[in-house]
Design a protein around this motif. Structure first.
Motif, mmCIF file in Angstrom:
data_model
loop_
_atom_site.group_PDB
_atom_site.id
_atom_site.type_symbol
_atom_site.label_atom_id
_atom_site.label_comp_id
_atom_site.label_asym_id
_atom_site.label_seq_id
_atom_site.Cartn_x
_atom_site.Cartn_y
_atom_site.Cartn_z
ATOM 1 N N ASN A 7 30.579 17.544 53.573
ATOM 2 C CA ASN A 7 31.349 16.330 53.279
ATOM 3 C C ASN A 7 30.852 15.765 51.949
ATOM 4 O O ASN A 7 30.001 16.367 51.290
ATOM 5 N N ASP A 8 31.416 14.632 51.564
ATOM 6 C CA ASP A 8 30.873 13.964 50.379
ATOM 7 C C ASP A 8 30.341 12.580 50.713
ATOM 8 O O ASP A 8 29.849 11.878 49.834
ATOM 9 N N ASP A 9 30.416 12.191 51.984
ATOM 10 C CA ASP A 9 29.909 10.872 52.387
ATOM 11 C C ASP A 9 28.429 10.930 52.761
ATOM 12 O O ASP A 9 27.803 9.897 52.964
ATOM 13 N N GLY A 10 27.908 12.132 52.879
ATOM 14 C CA GLY A 10 26.486 12.281 53.156
ATOM 15 C C GLY A 10 26.191 12.687 54.587
ATOM 16 O O GLY A 10 27.030 12.572 55.488
ATOM 17 N N GLN A 38 28.152 11.044 48.056
ATOM 18 C CA GLN A 38 28.505 11.742 46.809
ATOM 19 C C GLN A 38 30.009 11.716 46.613
ATOM 20 O O GLN A 38 30.589 12.650 46.039
ATOM 21 N N SER A 39 30.636 10.632 47.065
ATOM 22 C CA SER A 39 32.089 10.522 46.911
ATOM 23 C C SER A 39 32.461 10.477 45.436
ATOM 24 O O SER A 39 31.706 9.981 44.603
ATOM 25 N N ALA A 40 33.641 11.005 45.143
ATOM 26 C CA ALA A 40 34.202 11.023 43.775
ATOM 27 C C ALA A 40 33.350 11.848 42.812
ATOM 28 O O ALA A 40 33.399 11.649 41.604
ATOM 29 N N ILE A 90 34.879 14.691 57.834
ATOM 30 C CA ILE A 90 36.135 13.983 57.582
ATOM 31 C C ILE A 90 35.809 12.825 56.664
ATOM 32 O O ILE A 90 34.942 12.007 57.011
ATOM 33 N N ASN A 91 36.476 12.762 55.508
ATOM 34 C CA ASN A 91 36.136 11.718 54.564
ATOM 35 C C ASN A 91 36.486 10.337 55.114
ATOM 36 O O ASN A 91 37.477 10.166 55.804
ATOM 37 N N HIS A 92 35.632 9.388 54.763
ATOM 38 C CA HIS A 92 35.874 7.992 55.147
ATOM 39 C C HIS A 92 36.715 7.334 54.065
ATOM 40 O O HIS A 92 36.196 6.660 53.179
ATOM 41 N N GLY A 104 35.214 14.526 46.114
ATOM 42 C CA GLY A 104 34.166 15.485 46.468
ATOM 43 C C GLY A 104 34.518 16.234 47.733
ATOM 44 O O GLY A 104 34.143 17.401 47.907
ATOM 45 N N THR A 105 35.245 15.585 48.621
ATOM 46 C CA THR A 105 35.671 16.222 49.879
ATOM 47 C C THR A 105 36.574 17.408 49.587
ATOM 48 O O THR A 105 36.359 18.523 50.092
ATOM 49 N N VAL A 106 37.597 17.174 48.779
ATOM 50 C CA VAL A 106 38.538 18.249 48.466
ATOM 51 C C VAL A 106 37.841 19.315 47.624
ATOM 52 O O VAL A 106 38.053 20.518 47.818
HETATM 53 MN MN MN Z 1 33.799 10.231 50.489
#
Ligand code: MN
Length: 248
Positions: A7-10, A38-40, A90-92, A104-106
Motif C-alpha cells: 500500500n502507500d498508507d504504510g 507514502q501517499s502521492a 486498500i488506499n484510504h 503510490g497505490t496505483v
Molecule cells: Mn494513500
C-alpha cells in the motif's frame, strides 16, 4: 499462488490485514509495506540511501521506502519467491481519473505489471476512519474473478469503492478514468513569522461528472473498476508525424 499485498498508507493501515484475510484463500499472502505514509509518491524509487527491511509479523515486512520499492523487494529480494499477483491498497482515499499518475497505490500495482504479473489497485473513497472490512470483501471477489478469468499481461485493475454500507452499494461498474477539475490545488498562507508558505492539495478534488467514468460511478454508489493499460504511445500521432519533415 503468491500474492504480494502492499500500500502507500504504510504498514499501520488496517486495510492490510483485511486484504490478507480475503486473499489468503487464493494462496500465500506476503505483505511488504512502507514503514510510514507514502501517499502521492507515484512510482518513486529510493536510489540515494540504503533501505532497511523489518519483519514485523509472519510474512509481513515493513520497508523504509516507497510503495514501488516494496514491490521491487518482493520480486528481487532474496527472502521470498516472486509473487504471481500484486494487490495494492486498500488506499484510504480515492484514486480516480488523472490522480492515478500521482498515486503510490496505483504505482505499486503498475510496478507489479512491469514485473510481469497482474496488478490490482484498490481505494476506498473516504478520509474518515474505517476498518476496510467490507471494502476488502469487494476486492477479494474481484481478485477471484481476475484469477479465474485471467488478465492480459501489462493490464491492471483500478478499483474505487464508495464509502457507504455494503447494503447500499448498487453493484460494480466497469468504468474509464474520469477527469478532474484542477482548481485551487495550491493554497497560499502566511506563517506566524509573516512569511508565505504553500500547501498542495486544497479542497477535496472536483470531478467532471461524465457518464461512464470512475467518478460518476462511485458518486452514484457503484464500485468502479477501471482496467488500465500502460501503453502511453500515441499511435495516431506517430502516423501523422510520418508526414513531418524530419530531416536533420
Ligand atoms: Mn494513500
Amino acid at each position: 499462488m503468491r500474492i504480494l499485498v502492499t500500500n502507500d498508507d504504510g504498514i499501520g493501515s488496517p486495510a492490510l490485514s483485511q486484504l490478507r484475510r480475503v486473499l489468503q484463500p487464493f494462496g500465500q499472502v506476503i505483505v511488504i509495506a512502507p514503514d510510514r505514509n507514502q501517499s502521492a509518491m507515484s512510482q518513486a524509487l529510493t536510489l540515494h540511501r540504503p533501505l532497511r527491511l523489518h519483519e514485523v509479523g509472519e510474512d509481513t515486512y515493513s520497508l523504509d521506502g516507497t510503495p514501488t520499492d516494496c514491490v521491487l523487494f518482493a520480486f528481487h529480494g532474496k527472502f521470498t519467491e516472486r509473487p504471481d499477483l500484486v494487490v495494492s491498497g486498500i488506499n484510504h482515499g480515492p484514486n480516480m481519473g488523472e490522480d492515478v499518475f500521482y498515486s503510490g497505490t496505483v504505482a505499486a500495482a503498475i510496478e507489479g505489471v512491469l514485473q510481469g504479473v497482474p496488478g490490482v489497485a484498490a481505494s476506498l473513497v473516504t478520509r474518515k476512519p474505517t476498518d476496510f472490512r467490507e471494502a476488502a470483501d469487494v476486492v477479494g471477489n474481484l481478485v477471484r474473478q481476475t484469477l479465474e478469468r485471467g488478465i492480459e499481461p501489462r493490464t491492471l485493475l483500478n478499483i474505487n469503492i464508495p464509502f457507504r454500507p455494503a447494503t447500499e452499494w448498487r453493484g460494480v461498474r466497469v468504468t474509464r478514468l474520469g477527469s478532474r477539475v484542477y482548481d485551487d490545488t495550491l493554497v497560499r498562507k502566511v506563517d506566524p513569522r509573516g512569511r508565505d508558505y504553500f500547501w498542495i492539495g486544497g479542497e477535496d478534488p472536483v470531478w467532471k461528472p461524465e457518464d461512464g467514468t470512475d467518478f460518476h460511478a462511485v458518486d452514484a454508489g457503484w464500485v468502479s473498476v477501471t482496467p488500465m493499460k500502460l501503453e502511453l504511445t500515441d499511435h495516431a500521432r506517430c502516423a501523422d508525424m510520418q508526414g513531418w519533415d524530419l530531416r536533420l
